[in-house]
Design an enzyme around this catalytic site. Structure first.
Site, mmCIF file in Angstrom:
data_model
loop_
_atom_site.group_PDB
_atom_site.id
_atom_site.type_symbol
_atom_site.label_atom_id
_atom_site.label_comp_id
_atom_site.label_asym_id
_atom_site.label_seq_id
_atom_site.Cartn_x
_atom_site.Cartn_y
_atom_site.Cartn_z
ATOM 1 C CD GLU A 90 -2.843 -0.958 2.502
ATOM 2 O OE1 GLU A 90 -3.822 -1.705 2.559
ATOM 3 O OE2 GLU A 90 -2.561 -0.128 3.397
ATOM 4 C CB CYS A 103 2.390 7.447 3.634
ATOM 5 S SG CYS A 103 2.649 6.167 4.873
ATOM 6 C CB CYS A 110 4.685 -5.319 8.816
ATOM 7 S SG CYS A 110 5.740 -4.629 10.119
ATOM 8 C CB CYS A 114 2.181 -2.861 16.062
ATOM 9 S SG CYS A 114 3.960 -2.493 15.975
ATOM 10 C CB CYS A 117 -0.502 -2.196 12.985
ATOM 11 S SG CYS A 117 -0.025 -1.897 11.272
ATOM 12 C CB CYS A 331 -0.629 1.000 7.771
ATOM 13 S SG CYS A 331 0.601 0.116 6.820
#
Length: 345
Positions: A90, A103, A110, A114, A117, A331
């Site tokens: 993205e 961004c 990832c 987290c 997220c 995100c």
């Protein structure tokens, strides 16, 4: 030979030399790819046809494409970008008056997971190579019809776990011959990878470093960011202090306010203490609500109280301007939403 966009500028120059081509060809090709955004060697009209055909074999040139685009009421555009191997990530383009901030992502997925997220739910697929990062800026610029002035590596992925490729991409973005984005308009965001921060300090450029802190209390931070539980806050502070000594540049602490988790007096006192021990400022982030997530935003009243307390302690603080909340702005949300739709059809 490797695909062209896997190479740094220096590596590309070496590859061109190994093809027994004159040195000026390296910069000429880079200007086409990164300066003009050429999608194939066929567009390089000042190269002979035989050379273009040879380069296509020796240094394949792959160009990503936008496969989904959402446009917010505030002008923000969020994209899913697909690469030649089927992987996708993205990026977000955010207009602010005469400025355009992009961004961009540094990885596909990832590994940090987290807890708040959306990207963490996807998991990690692979690192992006230098040209794939730069391509995101080029794609956004073409789609928005205006030049990108600022970039932030706050898309998918942990940038400092892909530092070699990131550094090569930033060199291209910063070079006036290609994208010409000033170093102080380039922000690298990290979850707080200690060794990565030390290595980033040695790059020697005036890029801006942002550290996703989210809590200055170890046990809370470990719950919010479990994959950095092996990076103690004290070690993080030492790395930031070392970064300051080497670069003389301030660090921005990113702090997502989560209701009932990191937004009480004890947490703000701990945040003030860390800021006093480092050359830093604070950027407060109001949480984007994610479907099926147990976390809720603290609310504007709490955000304003945090700003008031920080400023009264002599610490510069601000609340991030939330953009694209009406288009799956957090995100990972857009990719997860697209995957969910595909699985339902």
């Amino acid at each position: 030979m490797r695909p062209y966009k896997e190479l740094s500028l220096a590596e590309a120059a070496t590859a061109i030399k190994e093809l027994d081509l004159p040195a000026f060809r390296a910069r000429q090709i880079a200007q086409w790819v990164y300066g003009k955004g050429a999608a194939s060697y066929d567009e390089m009209t000042n190269l002979s046809r035989s050379l273009r055909e040879r380069l296509a074999v020796e240094l394949p040139l792959y160009t990503p494409r936008i496969v989904d685009r959402q446009i917010s009421q505030d002008g923000t555009r969020k994209y899913i970008v697909a690469f030649h191997d089927g992987a996708s990530t993205e990026m977000v383009a955010m207009p602010y008056g005469n400025r355009l901030t992009v961004c961009f992502s540094t990885q596909v997925g990832c590994a940090m997971q987290c807890s708040f997220c959306a990207t963490g739910k996807e998991g990690f697929t692979r690192n992006l190579v230098p040209g794939e990062m730069v391509d995101q800026i080029i794609l956004a610029e073409k789609d928005m019809g205006t030049r990108v002035s600022n970039v932030v590596s706050m898309g998918q992925g942990e940038p400092l776990l892909n530092l070699e490729n990131l550094s090569a991409a930033l060199e291209i973005l910063n070079d006036p011959a290609y994208r010409g984005i000033g170093a102080r308009h380039i922000v690298v965001s990290t979850c707080g990878i200690v060794q990565g921060i030390r290595a980033f300090a040695d790059i020697g450029e005036q890029y801006v470093l942002a550290v996703s802190l989210h809590s200055a209390i170890q046990e809370t931070r470990d719950m919010i960011m479990p994959r950095v539980a092996n990076q103690p806050i004290d070690a993080l502070i030492e790395a930031i202090q070392e970064y300051d000594r080497k670069t003389h540049r301030r660090v921005t602490f990113e702090y997502v306010l989560i209701q009932g988790m990191n937004d009480d007096r004890r947490h703000i006192d701990a945040l003030i203490d860390i800021c006093r021990r480092t050359h830093s400022n604070v950027n407060l982030i109001e949480l984007n609500e994610i479907e099926e997530s147990p976390f809720r935003p603290s609310g504007r009243k709490v955000s304003l109280e945090f700003v008031k307390r920080l400023k009264s302690a002599g610490i510069e603080a601000s609340i991030r301007d939330s953009r694209g909340s009406d288009i799956a702005g957090a995100c990972g949300q857009l990719k997860n939403e697209r995957a969910r739709l595909c699985s339902d059809t």
